[in-house]
Design a protein around this motif. Structure first.
Motif, PDB file in Angstrom:
ATOM      1  N   HIS A 195       0.988  -1.165  -0.009  1.00 12.04           N
ATOM      2  CA  HIS A 195      -0.086   0.089  -0.126  1.00 12.04           C
ATOM      3  C   HIS A 195       1.016   1.244  -0.146  1.00 12.04           C
ATOM      4  N   ILE A 196       0.816   1.929  -1.063  1.00  8.55           N
ATOM      5  CA  ILE A 196       1.664   3.250  -1.246  1.00  8.55           C
ATOM      6  C   ILE A 196       0.933   4.528  -0.409  1.00  8.55           C
ATOM      7  N   PRO A 197       1.292   4.926   0.562  1.00 10.52           N
ATOM      8  CA  PRO A 197       0.712   6.037   1.342  1.00 10.52           C
ATOM      9  C   PRO A 197       0.627   7.348   0.865  1.00 10.52           C
ATOM     10  N   VAL A 198       0.187   7.691  -0.216  1.00 12.84           N
ATOM     11  CA  VAL A 198       0.285   8.833  -1.093  1.00 12.84           C
ATOM     12  C   VAL A 198      -0.587   9.840  -0.364  1.00 12.84           C
ATOM     13  N   VAL A 199      -1.896   9.527  -0.063  1.00 15.93           N
ATOM     14  CA  VAL A 199      -2.887  10.337   0.259  1.00 15.93           C
ATOM     15  C   VAL A 199      -2.591  10.818   2.038  1.00 15.93           C
ATOM     16  N   PRO A 200      -1.986   9.768   2.627  1.00 14.86           N
ATOM     17  CA  PRO A 200      -1.582  10.246   4.130  1.00 14.86           C
ATOM     18  C   PRO A 200      -0.350  11.242   3.895  1.00 14.86           C
ATOM     19  N   LEU A 201       0.406  10.867   3.010  1.00 12.46           N
ATOM     20  CA  LEU A 201       1.861  11.823   2.978  1.00 12.46           C
ATOM     21  C   LEU A 201       1.210  13.214   2.723  1.00 12.46           C
ATOM     22  N   ILE A 202       0.212  13.331   1.562  1.00 15.97           N
ATOM     23  CA  ILE A 202      -0.190  14.553   1.344  1.00 15.97           C
ATOM     24  C   ILE A 202      -0.847  15.191   2.403  1.00 15.97           C
ATOM     25  N   CYS A 203      -1.727  14.728   3.121  1.00 15.93           N
ATOM     26  CA  CYS A 203      -2.278  15.188   4.347  1.00 15.93           C
ATOM     27  C   CYS A 203      -1.401  15.539   5.401  1.00 15.93           C
ATOM     28  N   ALA A 204      -0.437  14.824   5.992  1.00 16.26           N
ATOM     29  CA  ALA A 204       0.761  14.961   6.886  1.00 16.26           C
ATOM     30  C   ALA A 204       1.400  16.199   6.253  1.00 16.26           C
ATOM     31  N   ALA A 205       1.776  16.375   4.993  1.00 14.77           N
ATOM     32  CA  ALA A 205       2.223  17.750   4.674  1.00 14.77           C
ATOM     33  C   ALA A 205       1.636  18.941   4.762  1.00 14.77           C
ATOM     34  N   ALA A 206       0.393  18.852   4.474  1.00 15.51           N
ATOM     35  CA  ALA A 206      -0.621  19.834   4.713  1.00 15.51           C
ATOM     36  C   ALA A 206      -0.708  20.511   6.219  1.00 15.51           C
ATOM     37  N   VAL A 207      -0.987  19.275   7.164  1.00 13.92           N
ATOM     38  CA  VAL A 207      -0.910  19.726   8.415  1.00 13.92           C
ATOM     39  C   VAL A 207       0.352  20.141   9.007  1.00 13.92           C
ATOM     40  N   ALA A 208       1.555  19.805   8.564  1.00 14.30           N
ATOM     41  CA  ALA A 208       2.896  20.103   8.849  1.00 14.30           C
ATOM     42  C   ALA A 208       3.100  21.713   8.325  1.00 14.30           C
ATOM     43  N   ALA A 209       2.647  21.975   7.070  1.00 16.55           N
ATOM     44  CA  ALA A 209       2.896  23.212   6.553  1.00 16.55           C
ATOM     45  C   ALA A 209       1.842  24.200   7.283  1.00 16.55           C
ATOM     46  N   ALA A 210       0.834  23.891   7.638  1.00 19.12           N
ATOM     47  CA  ALA A 210      -0.244  24.715   8.695  1.00 19.12           C
ATOM     48  C   ALA A 210       0.039  24.849   9.594  1.00 19.12           C
ATOM     49  N   VAL A 211       0.732  23.955  10.392  1.00 22.45           N
ATOM     50  CA  VAL A 211       1.160  24.182  11.840  1.00 22.45           C
ATOM     51  C   VAL A 211       2.582  25.182  11.786  1.00 22.45           C
ATOM     52  N   GLY A 212       3.232  24.716  11.021  1.00 20.42           N
ATOM     53  CA  GLY A 212       4.476  25.487  10.773  1.00 20.42           C
ATOM     54  C   GLY A 212       4.325  26.762  10.563  1.00 20.42           C
ATOM     55  N   THR A 213       3.629  27.505   9.652  1.00 17.38           N
ATOM     56  CA  THR A 213       3.080  28.610   9.461  1.00 17.38           C
ATOM     57  C   THR A 213       2.556  29.185  10.697  1.00 17.38           C
ATOM     58  N   VAL A 214       1.430  28.637  11.217  1.00 19.92           N
ATOM     59  CA  VAL A 214       1.209  29.473  12.458  1.00 19.92           C
ATOM     60  C   VAL A 214       2.210  29.549  13.409  1.00 19.92           C
ATOM     61  N   VAL A 215       3.039  28.703  14.060  1.00 21.26           N
ATOM     62  CA  VAL A 215       3.826  28.761  15.129  1.00 21.26           C
ATOM     63  C   VAL A 215       5.050  29.693  14.699  1.00 21.26           C
ATOM     64  N   CYS A 216       5.438  29.796  13.406  1.00 24.08           N
ATOM     65  CA  CYS A 216       6.476  30.715  13.068  1.00 24.08           C
ATOM     66  C   CYS A 216       6.026  32.214  13.023  1.00 24.08           C
ATOM     67  N   ARG A 217       4.593  32.699  12.795  1.00 25.35           N
ATOM     68  CA  ARG A 217       4.112  33.466  12.997  1.00 25.35           C
ATOM     69  C   ARG A 217       4.055  34.002  14.598  1.00 25.35           C
ATOM     70  N   LEU A 218       3.794  32.944  15.389  1.00 23.89           N
ATOM     71  CA  LEU A 218       3.539  33.294  16.926  1.00 23.89           C
ATOM     72  C   LEU A 218       5.064  33.484  17.430  1.00 23.89           C
ATOM     73  N   THR A 219       6.080  33.102  16.811  1.00 25.74           N
ATOM     74  CA  THR A 219       7.282  33.644  17.503  1.00 25.74           C
ATOM     75  C   THR A 219       7.664  35.174  17.544  1.00 25.74           C
ATOM     76  N   SER A 220       6.969  35.783  16.704  1.00 24.19           N
ATOM     77  CA  SER A 220       6.951  37.274  16.860  1.00 24.19           C
ATOM     78  C   SER A 220       6.246  37.868  18.050  1.00 24.19           C
ATOM     79  N   LEU A 221       5.423  37.212  18.315  1.00 28.81           N
ATOM     80  CA  LEU A 221       4.721  37.675  19.688  1.00 28.81           C
ATOM     81  C   LEU A 221       5.069  36.901  21.105  1.00 28.81           C
ATOM     82  N   ARG A 222       5.469  35.724  21.110  1.00 29.95           N
ATOM     83  CA  ARG A 222       5.613  35.075  22.123  1.00 29.95           C
ATOM     84  C   ARG A 222       7.145  34.670  22.303  1.00 29.95           C
ATOM     85  N   GLY A 223       8.005  34.615  21.319  1.00 30.32           N
ATOM     86  CA  GLY A 223       9.391  34.445  21.382  1.00 30.32           C
ATOM     87  C   GLY A 223       9.662  32.844  21.495  1.00 30.32           C
TER      88      GLY A 223
END
Length: 223
Positions: A195-223
């Motif tokens: 079973h080639i997990p293409v869909v799970p990989l795409i979902c994981a990449a989307a989650v990681a990108a969204a979380v990374g964007t949010v927390v990187c923006r938070l660093t300007s406020l919370r350090g």
């Protein structure tokens, strides 16, 4: 360059634009409360500017939960969001290398067949499935780590405990991309079907990108 303390606090320094040549002696003068100490703390890397940046210094970049001084020195050069993004990408890269090594070892020592040795398994598709599953887990693990450390959680004890719990939940919770990918590997080892997990990989990449964007923006406020 500017610096203020707190989200709505007054600006201690703002609009500072300096060019300090190397190997020169510079005297800073001003009345009490004019920001002399704050400026020196910024130049020394003890604090990071709220806006703008300080360039021209050689720094060493560390990963998350490093001593605060190491983070502020790097942040003074390129800004908090970029430093945090670099640490997250470093974590993903290290996890990806470990996953790749583990996949290679499994391919080398395993018998390319299902559990009862009735179905032969092609190594190339099996290796691809293992690499994508490892990438899926690495990306989701990076998202978990990003949510369980600075700037969301600053206390190391809470950070470690939250990361361990969240990582476990990401592997056992229904609907998790990591669980789907790992389950596919386990099922494939029993049945011989890859079973080639293409869909799970795409979902994981989307989650990681969204979380990374949010927390990187938070660093300007919370350090």
């Amino acid at each position: 360059m500017g610096r203020r303390y707190g989200l709505g606090g007054p600006w201690v320094l703002r609009g500072v634009d300096l060019d300090l040549p190397a190997h020169t002696l510079v005297r800073i003068e001003g009345a009490n409360g004019s920001g002399k100490s704050t400026l020196l703390r910024l130049l020394a890397g003890i604090d990071a500017p709220t806006e703008g940046r300080i360039t021209g210094r050689r720094v060493q970049l560390c990963a998350t939960q490093e001593p605060l001084a190491a983070r502020t020195v790097a942040a003074a050069v390129t800004g908090q969001p970029k430093v945090h993004l670099a640490s997250l990408l470093t974590a993903v890269g290290c996890a990806g290398l470990l996953g790749t090594a583990a996949t290679a070892i499994v391919l080398l020592i395993s018998d390319p067949a299902n559990a009862d040795h009735t179905v032969r398994v092609l190594l190339l598709p099996a290796g691809l499935a293992g690499l994508l599953a490892a990438a899926c887990c690495a990306l989701l693990g990076a998202a978990v780590g990003a949510l369980c450390t600075r700037p969301v959680l600053h206390r190391r004890g809470w950070s470690v405990a939250a990361t361990a719990l969240a990582a476990l939940l990401s592997l056992v919770t229904s609907g998790s991309p990591a669980k789907y990918a790992v389950t596919g590997l386990v099922t494939g080892s029993l049945t011989g079907a890859v079973h080639i997990p293409v869909v799970p990989l795409i979902c994981a990449a989307a989650v990681a990108a969204a979380v990374g964007t949010v927390v990187c923006r938070l660093t300007s406020l919370r350090g």
